[in-house]
Write an enzyme that holds these catalytic residues in place. Structure first.
Site, PDB file in Angstrom:
ATOM      1  N   GLU A   1       0.906  -1.270   0.096  1.00  0.00           N
ATOM      2  CA  GLU A   1      -0.073  -0.005   0.083  1.00  0.00           C
ATOM      3  C   GLU A   1       0.932   1.173   0.057  1.00  0.00           C
ATOM      4  O   GLU A   1       1.780   1.296   0.838  1.00  0.00           O
ATOM      5  CB  GLU A   1      -0.793   0.084   1.381  1.00  0.00           C
ATOM      6  CG  GLU A   1      -1.859   1.267   1.315  1.00  0.00           C
ATOM      7  CD  GLU A   1      -2.773   1.257   2.350  1.00  0.00           C
ATOM      8  OE1 GLU A   1      -2.754   0.358   3.174  1.00  0.00           O
ATOM      9  OE2 GLU A   1      -3.527   2.245   2.499  1.00  0.00           O
TER      10      GLU A   1
ATOM     11  N   ARG B   1       5.431 -13.103   9.583  1.00  0.00           N
ATOM     12  CA  ARG B   1       6.097 -11.922   9.310  1.00  0.00           C
ATOM     13  C   ARG B   1       7.475 -11.779   9.931  1.00  0.00           C
ATOM     14  O   ARG B   1       7.486 -12.397  11.226  1.00  0.00           O
ATOM     15  CB  ARG B   1       5.079 -10.462   9.490  1.00  0.00           C
ATOM     16  CG  ARG B   1       4.827 -10.351  10.950  1.00  0.00           C
ATOM     17  CD  ARG B   1       3.437  -9.420  10.919  1.00  0.00           C
ATOM     18  NE  ARG B   1       3.939  -8.053  10.640  1.00  0.00           N
ATOM     19  CZ  ARG B   1       3.532  -7.170   9.818  1.00  0.00           C
ATOM     20  NH1 ARG B   1       2.321  -7.690   9.254  1.00  0.00           N
ATOM     21  NH2 ARG B   1       3.835  -6.065   9.487  1.00  0.00           N
TER      22      ARG B   1
ATOM     23  N   LYS C   1       4.177   0.117   9.833  1.00  0.00           N
ATOM     24  CA  LYS C   1       4.431   1.333   8.948  1.00  0.00           C
ATOM     25  C   LYS C   1       3.743   2.776   9.625  1.00  0.00           C
ATOM     26  O   LYS C   1       4.127   3.829   9.635  1.00  0.00           O
ATOM     27  CB  LYS C   1       3.635   1.229   7.858  1.00  0.00           C
ATOM     28  CG  LYS C   1       4.340   1.018   6.541  1.00  0.00           C
ATOM     29  CD  LYS C   1       3.652   1.352   5.142  1.00  0.00           C
ATOM     30  CE  LYS C   1       2.864   0.050   4.796  1.00  0.00           C
ATOM     31  NZ  LYS C   1       2.202  -0.113   3.311  1.00  0.00           N
TER      32      LYS C   1
HETATM   33  P1  ATP Z   1      -0.152  -1.721   6.879  1.00  0.00           P
HETATM   34  O1  ATP Z   1      -0.069  -2.155   8.306  1.00  0.00           O
HETATM   35  O2  ATP Z   1      -0.048  -0.475   6.439  1.00  0.00           O
HETATM   36  O3  ATP Z   1      -1.270  -2.873   6.256  1.00  0.00           O
HETATM   37  P2  ATP Z   1       1.862  -3.680   6.022  1.00  0.00           P
HETATM   38  O4  ATP Z   1       3.241  -3.651   6.760  1.00  0.00           O
HETATM   39  O5  ATP Z   1       0.795  -4.797   6.009  1.00  0.00           O
HETATM   40  O6  ATP Z   1       1.421  -2.171   6.624  1.00  0.00           O
HETATM   41  P3  ATP Z   1       1.511  -3.340   3.192  1.00  0.00           P
HETATM   42  O7  ATP Z   1       2.134  -2.367   2.350  1.00  0.00           O
HETATM   43  O8  ATP Z   1       0.381  -3.865   2.974  1.00  0.00           O
HETATM   44  O9  ATP Z   1       2.107  -3.069   4.509  1.00  0.00           O
HETATM   45  O10 ATP Z   1       2.724  -4.670   2.828  1.00  0.00           O
HETATM   46  C1  ATP Z   1       2.961  -5.162   1.690  1.00  0.00           C
HETATM   47  C2  ATP Z   1       3.224  -6.740   1.647  1.00  0.00           C
HETATM   48  O11 ATP Z   1       4.316  -6.738   2.597  1.00  0.00           O
HETATM   49  C3  ATP Z   1       1.861  -7.482   2.449  1.00  0.00           C
HETATM   50  O12 ATP Z   1       1.756  -8.597   1.698  1.00  0.00           O
HETATM   51  C4  ATP Z   1       2.363  -7.871   3.874  1.00  0.00           C
HETATM   52  O13 ATP Z   1       2.207  -8.951   4.189  1.00  0.00           O
HETATM   53  C5  ATP Z   1       4.126  -7.762   3.390  1.00  0.00           C
HETATM   54  N1  ATP Z   1       4.766  -7.363   4.941  1.00  0.00           N
HETATM   55  C6  ATP Z   1       4.585  -6.217   5.529  1.00  0.00           C
HETATM   56  N2  ATP Z   1       5.164  -6.280   6.587  1.00  0.00           N
HETATM   57  C7  ATP Z   1       5.818  -7.525   6.536  1.00  0.00           C
HETATM   58  C8  ATP Z   1       6.851  -8.155   7.703  1.00  0.00           C
HETATM   59  N3  ATP Z   1       7.240  -7.618   8.746  1.00  0.00           N
HETATM   60  N4  ATP Z   1       7.206  -9.376   7.248  1.00  0.00           N
HETATM   61  C9  ATP Z   1       7.138  -9.854   6.071  1.00  0.00           C
HETATM   62  N5  ATP Z   1       6.169  -9.511   5.134  1.00  0.00           N
HETATM   63  C10 ATP Z   1       5.598  -8.388   5.556  1.00  0.00           C
END
Ligand code: ATP
Ligand code: MG
Length: 564
Positions: A36, A263, A273
């Site tokens: 996002e 994650r 984020k």
């Molecule tokens: P938000 O809390 O804003 O949703 P997010 O960290 O999920 O934040 P996205 O931009 O939706 O951010 O993430 C993009 C992709 O990265 C998603 O598929 C998410 O699962 C993956 N992702 C985000 N944070 C992690 C993490 N700490 N470890 C592994 N994958 C991650």
């Protein structure tokens, strides 16, 4: 680093892919990375990027970069550009075009109409609070909305008018008609569309006032793009039934499947984020690319290489187990890389001047030195030697026990790559602080000890008249607690209370060897005996070039933690 031939990924996901290919469920592998654009990418995203793009590479498939841009409120083009830059920098390519979920708004709208026509979606007039109330709890089933049984015709008409802008924000939503008694809260008639007036979407401008929810958009976008394996983090496990429901009840062109992995949580930092945004907005750090931030932009500025970040991701692997990875894992990936690949240089971080009294005034010798002690193929350079040099304050003692292998008053030490010097006299100011050392040198000791002479200590130095003045920034962990999130929850204090006040130490009077005068932004070196450093793009307040500490030579934290 792993060799090019062997697949970089072997985990439960590649096992599933292997089975799907063997059983002919799929004949190709298509993945996607769906950020996002509401912030910069962080090291957790790197794990997901390396997995999604890496798996696609391993199987000669493809990985789409798709912006999940369904919530225009917090999203913008700066973040879109930063994300693209970071994915590219990490070494991955998304083919000829980046995708946006908003590319599919028209199609998604048509699928919603299809759901309404099948009696599987309805327009609800309950407001957000009422919807929450009606949803029930984990222990109690939800209640059906009084608007749940509107006719298909009425729903179609209202949905069309929602799109046309006839209703205010929150006045109506479109909901899936699934099961208000479901044990899975996500299946209790989840909202599919909401109204948002007055926001300009970075891709679609003011074309829409109706925005689809992530849980609805994501599966359908996957299906539109022909994604075969939709890999996401474990918190989406409970959303999988909804993912499947959306795909099974619309006439989408393909059947993707969602798989979840855990994650990445990295110690001594945060990877949310929302929290990173807060650090930036409240000024706790300089910006998204502050070298202390766990963002890709911060790590890049800190001196991390894309190879080291990819290697770190391979080393931590992909599982379903909850984990908290030690910062030392990330640091050893970059240390291993730079140990191999960074040229060596000399830099004095806490200078004291040394005058070599018996060295001819005005004489300068150009000494040829190796760029990497173990790698002759990395070549040599020349460094100037002259009568006045700087050495580090830490490398001199007036008195010291025998095991102190540096310069002691009245004793000898070798200046690395140059001569043996002897400390003859210490000059101090009125406060007793050392201003200068008076030394002598032995002309017979250039490069090697004469026979029978034992000088064990070797210290680094730079020629005073040739040296480049620089500012050096030493970084430490951003937080002084291994798990700031947990600590903040436990103590019921904001996570910012656990920031490390000493995470940045700025040394404003450093001297680098003259060859570094030409170093460009992003160049990385080992400063011998000090650590690995990277030239920053910015200049210090006084105009000096800035160098960032990437990582120390050894893991000093491992020692500290062992002792405590
Ligand atoms: P938000 O809390 O804003 O949703 P997010 O960290 O999920 O934040 P996205 O931009 O939706 O951010 O993430 C993009 C992709 O990265 C998603 O598929 C998410 O699962 C993956 N992702 C985000 N944070 C992690 C993490 N700490 N470890 C592994 N994958 C991650
Ligand atoms: Mg997300």
């Amino acid at each position: 680093m792993s060799s090019a031939e062997e697949p970089k990924h072997k985990n439960f996901i590649t096992q599933i892919i292997d089975e799907d290919l063997a059983s002919k469920k799929n004949d190709t592998v298509v993945t996607r990375f769906p950020p996002e654009p509401n912030g910069y990418l962080h090291i957790g995203h790197a794990k997901s990027i390396v997995l999604n793009f890496g798996v696609a590479e391993d199987y000669q498939g493809k990985c789409n970069l798709r912006f999940d841009d369904t919530n225009p409120h917090k999203e913008n083009e700066e973040f879109v550009d930063a994300i693209k830059h970071d994915v590219e920098w990490l070494g991955f390519s998304w083919g000829d075009k980046a995708y946006f979920a908003s590319d599919y708004f028209e199609q998604l709208y048509d699928y919603a109409v299809e759901l309404i026509e099948k009696g599987l979606a309805y327009v609800d007039d309950l407001n957000a609070e009422e919807i929450r109330e009606y949803r029930g709890t984990l222990k109690e089933p939800g209640r059906e909305s009084p608007y749940r049984n509107r006719s298909v015709e009425e729903n179609l008409d209202l949905f069309k008018r929602m799109r046309a802008g006839e209703f205010a924000d929150g006045e109506k939503v479109l909901r899936a008609k699934i099961d208000m008694a479901s044990g899975n809260m996500n299946m209790r008639d989840p909202t599919l569309y909401r109204i948002r007036h007055g926001v300009i979407h970075h891709q679609t401008g003011n074309e829409w006032c109706l925005y689809p929810m992530y849980d609805y958009t994501h599966p359908l976008s996957d299906a539109i793009e022909g994604v075969t394996h939709s890999l996401c983090t474990l918190e989406f496990e409970d959303h999988r039934p909804l993912y499947d429901w959306a795909i099974e009840n619309t006439s989408v062109p393909s059947r993707p499947y969602q798989y979840e992995f855990s994650r990445l949580n990295l110690q001594y930092t945060v990877t949310s984020k929302r929290k990173l945004t807060q650090l930036v907005e409240e000024g706790h750090v300089e910006g998204w690319d502050d070298p202390r931030m766990p963002t890709i932009a911060g790590l890049r500025r800190r001196g991390y290489t894309p190879e080291s970040i990819r290697e770190f991701c391979y080393r931590i692997g992909v599982t379903k187990a909850d984990n908290s990875v030690e910062m030392g894992m990330l640091e050893s990936a970059i240390r291993d890389d730079l140990n191999e690949n960074a040229e060596r240089r000399m830099a004095v971080l806490h200078p004291i001047k040394v005058v070599i009294e018996n060295y001819p005034e005005g004489q300068v010798e150009e000494l040829e030195v190796a760029n990497h002690p173990q790698k002759p193929e990395m070549g040599t350079r020349t460094i100037p030697f002259s009568r006045e040099v700087y050495i580090d304050r830490e490398d001199f003692r007036e008195e010291a026990p025998n095991k102190y292998k540096r310069l002691v008053l009245g004793k000898e030490v070798r200046l690395r790559n140059a001569y043996v010097i002897k400390a003859e006299e210490v000059i101090k100011d009125a406060n007793g602080d050392i201003v200068e050392l008076r030394c002598s040198y032995d002309p017979a000791t250039l490069g090697a000890n004469p026979e029978g002479r034992k000088v064990k200590g070797v210290i680094h130095w730079v020629s005073a008249q040739h040296a480049v003045a620089a500012e050096v920034r030493l970084y430490d962990r951003l937080f002084n607690h291994a798990t700031p999130d947990a600590a903040s929850a436990k103590a019921d204090k904001p996570f910012t209370e656990f920031l490390n006040p000493d995470s940045l130490r700025t040394l404003t009077h450093c001297y680098l060897e003259s060859s570094l005068a030409k170093a460009k932004e992003g160049e990385r070196y080992q400063f011998e005996r000090e650590g690995y450093f990277c030239r920053d793009a910015t200049q210090a307040a006084d105009g000096k070039p800035v160098w960032n500490l990437t990582v120390t030579l050894r893991d000093s934290w491992a020692k500290i933690e062992q002792q405590s």
